[in-house]
Design a protein around this motif. Structure first.
Motif, PDB file in Angstrom:
ATOM      1  N   HIS A   1       7.542  -3.326  -2.409  1.00 45.65           N
ATOM      2  CA  HIS A   1       6.401  -3.171  -3.312  1.00 45.65           C
ATOM      3  C   HIS A   1       5.560  -4.450  -3.373  1.00 45.65           C
ATOM      4  N   GLU A   2       6.201  -5.606  -3.363  1.00 40.76           N
ATOM      5  CA  GLU A   2       5.496  -6.885  -3.421  1.00 40.76           C
ATOM      6  C   GLU A   2       4.717  -7.177  -2.129  1.00 40.76           C
ATOM      7  N   SER A   3       5.188  -6.664  -0.998  1.00 41.27           N
ATOM      8  CA  SER A   3       4.521  -6.933   0.280  1.00 41.27           C
ATOM      9  C   SER A   3       3.815  -5.682   0.824  1.00 41.27           C
ATOM     10  N   ILE A   4       3.448  -4.757  -0.062  1.00 38.08           N
ATOM     11  CA  ILE A   4       2.849  -3.491   0.372  1.00 38.08           C
ATOM     12  C   ILE A   4       1.523  -3.694   1.109  1.00 38.08           C
TER      13      ILE A   4
ATOM     14  N   ILE B   1      15.007   6.797   9.352  1.00 33.21           N
ATOM     15  CA  ILE B   1      13.569   6.943   9.545  1.00 33.21           C
ATOM     16  C   ILE B   1      12.938   5.560   9.470  1.00 33.21           C
ATOM     17  N   THR B   2      12.253   5.173  10.538  1.00 31.33           N
ATOM     18  CA  THR B   2      11.622   3.859  10.609  1.00 31.33           C
ATOM     19  C   THR B   2      10.107   4.019  10.622  1.00 31.33           C
ATOM     20  N   GLY B   3       9.437   3.187   9.850  1.00 31.30           N
ATOM     21  CA  GLY B   3       7.983   3.216   9.822  1.00 31.30           C
ATOM     22  C   GLY B   3       7.432   2.121   8.940  1.00 31.30           C
ATOM     23  N   ARG B   4       6.116   2.040   8.907  1.00 27.88           N
ATOM     24  CA  ARG B   4       5.431   1.060   8.066  1.00 27.88           C
ATOM     25  C   ARG B   4       5.041   1.731   6.749  1.00 27.88           C
ATOM     26  N   VAL B   5       5.372   1.069   5.643  1.00 28.73           N
ATOM     27  CA  VAL B   5       5.113   1.626   4.312  1.00 28.73           C
ATOM     28  C   VAL B   5       3.635   1.443   3.981  1.00 28.73           C
ATOM     29  N   ARG B   6       2.967   2.560   3.681  1.00 30.86           N
ATOM     30  CA  ARG B   6       1.552   2.529   3.321  1.00 30.86           C
ATOM     31  C   ARG B   6       1.362   2.499   1.814  1.00 30.86           C
TER      32      ARG B   6
END
Length: 133
Positions: free
Chosen positions: A72-75, A100-105
């Motif tokens: 959350h801090e590095s969103i 599941i691997t991915g980039r958090v949007r």
């Protein structure tokens, strides 16, 4: 002299009404017959194993909360994360744990969902592990 001598040299009869049957249609007449249609797929479905959902202990919950706070801090940087999620089975009780691997949007805390940049939506309550890459 045998009893078939009068017909043995006659040409093969060709019907004027019916066309010749193809070889594949002739072969289909002798194919094995499955009296119980769908029985094999039911046996396979019954034999398919599913995992049970494991409840997380207090230590694991605290670890997940810490990692969620870091995400959350590095969103704004869209961190790359691998989530271990429990996905319920649609046909049986239980389910499977998927990585599941991915980039958090985005994280929607009210709906308890995480949105990845590839369009994947994860339920926060189904997460059993987080690995920040």
């Amino acid at each position: 002299m045998s009893e078939y001598d009068d017909i043995i040299d006659l040409p093969h009869h060709v019907s004027n009404r019916h066309s010749r049957m193809s070889l594949s249609d002739r072969a289909a007449q002798f194919a094995p017959f499955a009296a119980l249609t769908g029985f094999d797929s039911e046996i396979e479905e019954t034999a398919r194993l599913t995992d049970t959902h494991r409840d997380l202990d207090e230590e694991k919950i605290n670890d997940l909360n810490d990692k969620m706070r870091m995400i959350h801090e590095s969103i704004s940087e869209k961190p790359e994360v691998t989530f271990l999620c429990f996905v319920p089975d649609k046909k049986k009780t239980g389910g499977a744990y998927l990585s599941i691997t991915g980039r958090v949007r985005r994280i929607d805390e009210t709906a308890r969902e995480i949105f990845l940049t590839d369009g994947t939506k994860l339920n926060i309550d189904s997460i059993a592990g987080i690995d920040i890459i």
